[in-house]
Design an enzyme around this catalytic site. Structure first.
Site, PDB file in Angstrom:
ATOM      1  N   LEU A  93       0.847  -1.377   0.408  1.00  0.00           N
ATOM      2  CA  LEU A  93      -0.110   0.048  -0.510  1.00  0.00           C
ATOM      3  C   LEU A  93       1.054   1.404   0.047  1.00  0.00           C
ATOM      4  O   LEU A  93       1.688   1.244   0.766  1.00  0.00           O
ATOM      5  CB  LEU A  93      -0.561   0.160   1.167  1.00  0.00           C
ATOM      6  CG  LEU A  93      -1.467  -1.462   1.566  1.00  0.00           C
ATOM      7  CD1 LEU A  93      -2.828  -1.153   2.438  1.00  0.00           C
ATOM      8  CD2 LEU A  93      -2.649  -1.542   0.087  1.00  0.00           C
ATOM      9  N   HIS A  94       0.748   1.914  -0.797  1.00  0.00           N
ATOM     10  CA  HIS A  94       0.325   3.938  -1.435  1.00  0.00           C
ATOM     11  C   HIS A  94      -0.474   4.891  -0.023  1.00  0.00           C
ATOM     12  O   HIS A  94      -1.289   4.250  -0.638  1.00  0.00           O
ATOM     13  CB  HIS A  94       2.080   4.019  -2.203  1.00  0.00           C
ATOM     14  CG  HIS A  94       1.431   3.497  -3.416  1.00  0.00           C
ATOM     15  ND1 HIS A  94      -0.200   4.165  -3.483  1.00  0.00           N
ATOM     16  CD2 HIS A  94       1.407   2.421  -4.349  1.00  0.00           C
ATOM     17  CE1 HIS A  94      -0.888   3.738  -4.845  1.00  0.00           C
ATOM     18  NE2 HIS A  94       0.650   2.703  -5.025  1.00  0.00           N
TER      19      HIS A  94
ATOM     20  N   HIS B 157      -3.491   3.959  -2.417  1.00  0.00           N
ATOM     21  CA  HIS B 157      -4.625   3.254  -1.787  1.00  0.00           C
ATOM     22  C   HIS B 157      -4.804   4.039  -0.650  1.00  0.00           C
ATOM     23  O   HIS B 157      -6.305   3.789   0.008  1.00  0.00           O
ATOM     24  CB  HIS B 157      -3.721   2.384  -1.027  1.00  0.00           C
ATOM     25  CG  HIS B 157      -3.327   1.233  -2.265  1.00  0.00           C
ATOM     26  ND1 HIS B 157      -2.283   1.098  -2.341  1.00  0.00           N
ATOM     27  CD2 HIS B 157      -4.155   0.148  -3.331  1.00  0.00           C
ATOM     28  CE1 HIS B 157      -1.819   0.397  -3.924  1.00  0.00           C
ATOM     29  NE2 HIS B 157      -2.963  -0.357  -4.363  1.00  0.00           N
TER      30      HIS B 157
ATOM     31  N   LEU C  83       1.110   7.647  -8.758  1.00  0.00           N
ATOM     32  CA  LEU C  83       2.112   6.727  -7.263  1.00  0.00           C
ATOM     33  C   LEU C  83       1.059   5.326  -8.098  1.00  0.00           C
ATOM     34  O   LEU C  83       0.089   4.944  -8.003  1.00  0.00           O
ATOM     35  CB  LEU C  83       0.916   6.874  -5.987  1.00  0.00           C
ATOM     36  CG  LEU C  83       1.102   8.535  -5.118  1.00  0.00           C
ATOM     37  CD1 LEU C  83       0.366   8.427  -3.936  1.00  0.00           C
ATOM     38  CD2 LEU C  83       2.502   8.193  -5.474  1.00  0.00           C
TER      39      LEU C  83
END
Ligand code: PAF
Length: 281
Positions: free
Chosen positions: A33-34, A37, A184
């Protein structure tokens, strides 16, 4: 936050919420996750009373030469981020739960799946549609949130939900970008420092192309310029640069309706995708 790996436990948690009349929002992910998300999670919190996030690295959407084996897996730090963000339930099924012995169903959404990434990655969108249909069956969300960064995926899911009367509201969230404009993505982690600098050419070239298209420049010339800029910046292979109808993704030759400019290109070992809205003046 409940972290759940068994279908029976998932059913119990969800039925309690449903009995209380709560609206369930689902964010399907493959983990690693980044901030992109986490923006989906924020949108889910606004859209529902309860937020469910799924983490499942779906083997059916990876081709034989793709990066399934080395796709980043960071279960513990993902779970921490989601708990801190106030997620109610983390659904982490195993491959055996998702695709048990004898599993024989494929959901295939023709038309919108066929070109662009569908052509470059045969079978990819069948894998996506199949796993998302399965997640919808397991969680039965009222609403599900997807990023516009994977624009074709979003269009495939919208078509599937409409065609199969799945009754799930689909929310598309605008692409989250880094300060340098790069969308992203979990795959940005594969970029070397030099590639990362060069990769900025992708959002920049698309942004310039949108301006040109909206000022009336011929579509084929604009698309060719984007390809040339990507090659000059160091992208080794440009899979596609295309202007498509915003809903059906059929290529358009003149800007006479809401459209989407989409591109996919490879730098080093990393394949990046991006897209922007293009609206006729
Ligand atoms: O966008 C993704 O992360 C995946 O394609 C999805 C929607 C979770 C299906 O595996």
């Amino acid at each position: 936050m409940h972290s759940i790996r068994r279908l029976e436990e998932l059913g119990e948690a969800l039925s309690a919420w449903r009995a209380a009349g709560e609206r369930v929002a689902l964010v399907p992910t493959m983990g690693a996750l980044h901030a992109g998300h986490m923006a989906l999670v924020d949108a889910a919190r606004r859209a529902g009373d309860r937020v469910v996030v799924s983490i499942f690295v779906n083997p059916k959407q990876f081709g034989p030469n793709e990066d399934l084996g080395k796709y980043p897996r960071r279960e513990q730090s993902d779970a921490r981020m989601l708990a801190e963000a106030g997620v109610d339930l983390l659904w982490m099924p195993s491959v055996e739960i998702m695709y048990p012995e004898g599993f024989a169903t494929t959901v295939s959404v023709s038309g919108v799946s066929d070109g662009l990434d569908g052509a470059a990655r045969p079978g990819h969108f069948d894998g996506v549609a199949t796993v998302v249909a399965k997640l919808f069956g397991q969680v039965r969300p009222d609403v599900a949130i997807f990023g516009e960064k994977d624009y074709q995926q979003l269009a495939v899911i919208r078509r599937m939900v409409a065609d199969l009367d799945l009754g799930v509201e689909i929310v598309g969230l605008p692409t989250q970008r880094d300060v340098d404009g790069l969308a992203l993505s979990s795959r940005n982690a594969y970029l070397t420092d030099d590639e990362r600098l060069a990769a900025r050419a992708l959002p920049r070239a698309l942004g310039e192309a949108v301006q040109a298209l909206q000022s009336g420049a011929p579509v084929d010339e604009v698309l060719e310029k984007v390809r040339a800029k990507l090659t000059a910046a160091g992208f080794e292979a440009v899979d596609y640069v295309a202007l498509c109808d915003a809903e059906t993704l059929v290529p358009v030759e003149t800007l006479d309706r809401p459209a989407r400019l989409l591109a996919a290109a490879k730098i080093g070992i990393t394949r990046l995708i991006d897209n922007l809205a293009v609206t006729p003046e």
